[in-house]
Design a protein around this motif. Structure first.
Motif, PDB file in Angstrom:
ATOM      1  N   LYS A   6       0.773  -1.292   0.115  1.00 53.72           N
ATOM      2  CA  LYS A   6       0.053  -0.122   0.118  1.00 53.72           C
ATOM      3  C   LYS A   6       0.784   1.085  -0.023  1.00 53.72           C
ATOM      4  O   LYS A   6       0.371   2.316  -0.579  1.00 53.72           O
ATOM      5  CB  LYS A   6      -1.018  -0.077   1.147  1.00 53.72           C
ATOM      6  CG  LYS A   6      -2.110  -1.111   0.943  1.00 53.72           C
ATOM      7  CD  LYS A   6      -2.954  -1.086   2.094  1.00 53.72           C
ATOM      8  CE  LYS A   6      -3.814  -2.514   1.916  1.00 53.72           C
ATOM      9  NZ  LYS A   6      -4.938  -2.424   2.975  1.00 53.72           N
ATOM     10  N   ILE A   7       1.829   1.240   0.769  1.00 55.00           N
ATOM     11  CA  ILE A   7       2.887   2.157   0.646  1.00 55.00           C
ATOM     12  C   ILE A   7       3.581   2.495  -0.808  1.00 55.00           C
ATOM     13  O   ILE A   7       3.568   3.730  -1.310  1.00 55.00           O
ATOM     14  CB  ILE A   7       3.971   2.184   1.769  1.00 55.00           C
ATOM     15  CG1 ILE A   7       3.537   2.305   3.186  1.00 55.00           C
ATOM     16  CG2 ILE A   7       5.043   3.207   1.544  1.00 55.00           C
ATOM     17  CD1 ILE A   7       4.353   2.012   4.366  1.00 55.00           C
ATOM     18  N   GLU A  10       0.884   4.209  -2.936  1.00 54.50           N
ATOM     19  CA  GLU A  10       1.069   5.598  -2.882  1.00 54.50           C
ATOM     20  C   GLU A  10       1.851   6.350  -3.551  1.00 54.50           C
ATOM     21  O   GLU A  10       1.788   7.261  -4.096  1.00 54.50           O
ATOM     22  CB  GLU A  10       0.865   6.020  -1.371  1.00 54.50           C
ATOM     23  CG  GLU A  10      -0.185   5.449  -0.664  1.00 54.50           C
ATOM     24  CD  GLU A  10      -1.642   6.212  -1.096  1.00 54.50           C
ATOM     25  OE1 GLU A  10      -1.431   7.376  -1.304  1.00 54.50           O
ATOM     26  OE2 GLU A  10      -2.627   5.635  -1.191  1.00 54.50           O
ATOM     27  N   ARG A  11       3.185   5.684  -3.515  1.00 54.29           N
ATOM     28  CA  ARG A  11       4.399   6.323  -4.247  1.00 54.29           C
ATOM     29  C   ARG A  11       4.187   6.322  -5.697  1.00 54.29           C
ATOM     30  O   ARG A  11       4.542   7.324  -6.393  1.00 54.29           O
ATOM     31  CB  ARG A  11       5.459   5.631  -3.798  1.00 54.29           C
ATOM     32  CG  ARG A  11       6.074   5.627  -2.383  1.00 54.29           C
ATOM     33  CD  ARG A  11       7.204   5.066  -2.085  1.00 54.29           C
ATOM     34  NE  ARG A  11       7.637   5.352  -0.596  1.00 54.29           N
ATOM     35  CZ  ARG A  11       8.401   4.753  -0.031  1.00 54.29           C
ATOM     36  NH1 ARG A  11       9.316   3.726  -0.738  1.00 54.29           N
ATOM     37  NH2 ARG A  11       8.727   4.860   1.205  1.00 54.29           N
ATOM     38  N   LYS A  13       1.314   6.153  -7.194  1.00 54.61           N
ATOM     39  CA  LYS A  13       0.175   7.299  -7.491  1.00 54.61           C
ATOM     40  C   LYS A  13       0.804   8.484  -7.768  1.00 54.61           C
ATOM     41  O   LYS A  13       0.496   9.246  -8.518  1.00 54.61           O
ATOM     42  CB  LYS A  13      -1.133   6.993  -6.715  1.00 54.61           C
ATOM     43  CG  LYS A  13      -1.931   5.879  -6.810  1.00 54.61           C
ATOM     44  CD  LYS A  13      -3.286   5.920  -5.999  1.00 54.61           C
ATOM     45  CE  LYS A  13      -3.123   6.452  -4.812  1.00 54.61           C
ATOM     46  NZ  LYS A  13      -4.348   6.469  -3.900  1.00 54.61           N
ATOM     47  N   LYS A  14       1.457   9.016  -6.631  1.00 48.99           N
ATOM     48  CA  LYS A  14       2.026  10.156  -6.598  1.00 48.99           C
ATOM     49  C   LYS A  14       2.934  10.393  -7.875  1.00 48.99           C
ATOM     50  O   LYS A  14       2.727  11.676  -8.508  1.00 48.99           O
ATOM     51  CB  LYS A  14       2.921  10.557  -5.356  1.00 48.99           C
ATOM     52  CG  LYS A  14       3.399  11.630  -5.111  1.00 48.99           C
ATOM     53  CD  LYS A  14       4.364  11.825  -3.877  1.00 48.99           C
ATOM     54  CE  LYS A  14       5.005  13.175  -3.772  1.00 48.99           C
ATOM     55  NZ  LYS A  14       6.283  13.121  -3.193  1.00 48.99           N
ATOM     56  N   TRP A  42      -4.584   1.460  -6.520  1.00 51.85           N
ATOM     57  CA  TRP A  42      -5.159   2.019  -5.116  1.00 51.85           C
ATOM     58  C   TRP A  42      -5.002   1.139  -4.171  1.00 51.85           C
ATOM     59  O   TRP A  42      -5.578   1.331  -2.934  1.00 51.85           O
ATOM     60  CB  TRP A  42      -6.759   1.864  -5.507  1.00 51.85           C
ATOM     61  CG  TRP A  42      -7.157   2.980  -6.368  1.00 51.85           C
ATOM     62  CD1 TRP A  42      -7.379   2.973  -7.720  1.00 51.85           C
ATOM     63  CD2 TRP A  42      -7.326   4.375  -6.079  1.00 51.85           C
ATOM     64  NE1 TRP A  42      -7.837   4.357  -8.367  1.00 51.85           N
ATOM     65  CE2 TRP A  42      -7.772   5.176  -7.240  1.00 51.85           C
ATOM     66  CE3 TRP A  42      -7.360   4.871  -4.786  1.00 51.85           C
ATOM     67  CZ2 TRP A  42      -8.020   6.501  -7.163  1.00 51.85           C
ATOM     68  CZ3 TRP A  42      -7.941   6.291  -4.684  1.00 51.85           C
ATOM     69  CH2 TRP A  42      -8.147   7.318  -5.937  1.00 51.85           C
ATOM     70  N   GLY A  43      -3.930   0.121  -4.247  1.00 54.63           N
ATOM     71  CA  GLY A  43      -3.583  -0.556  -3.084  1.00 54.63           C
ATOM     72  C   GLY A  43      -4.528  -1.627  -2.639  1.00 54.63           C
ATOM     73  O   GLY A  43      -4.560  -2.153  -1.353  1.00 54.63           O
TER      74      GLY A  43
END
Length: 78
Positions: A6-7, A10-11, A13-14, A42-43
């Protein structure tokens, strides 16, 4: 120990937003279906190693950049 995907999501997506990379571009480069790309970003599911490598290629980012941790335990699930 498992990677906290999930982390990493997020990276991803960023970076995708910063570089203005479309889902369509990732789909075209990787050959992955949009539903798979979406679930990874979206993890909702962990990417397979081959999917992860293809997504790094599509986003022109190194695996190192996505996996590096500020804290040594940040991306490791305990």
């Amino acid at each position: 120990m498992n990677m906290n995907y999930k982390i990493v999501a997020e990276r991803m997506k960023k970076i995708r937003k910063e570089k203005e990379i479309s889902f369509g571009h990732i789909e075209e480069v990787t050959g992955l279906r949009l539903c798979i790309i979406s679930r990874i970003l979206w993890g909702k599911r962990a990417p397979r190693l081959s999917e992860f490598a293809l997504m790094c290629l599509a986003m022109e980012v190194s695996a190192d950049e996505l996996l590096r941790a500020e804290d040594a335990w940040e991306i490791i699930e305990r």
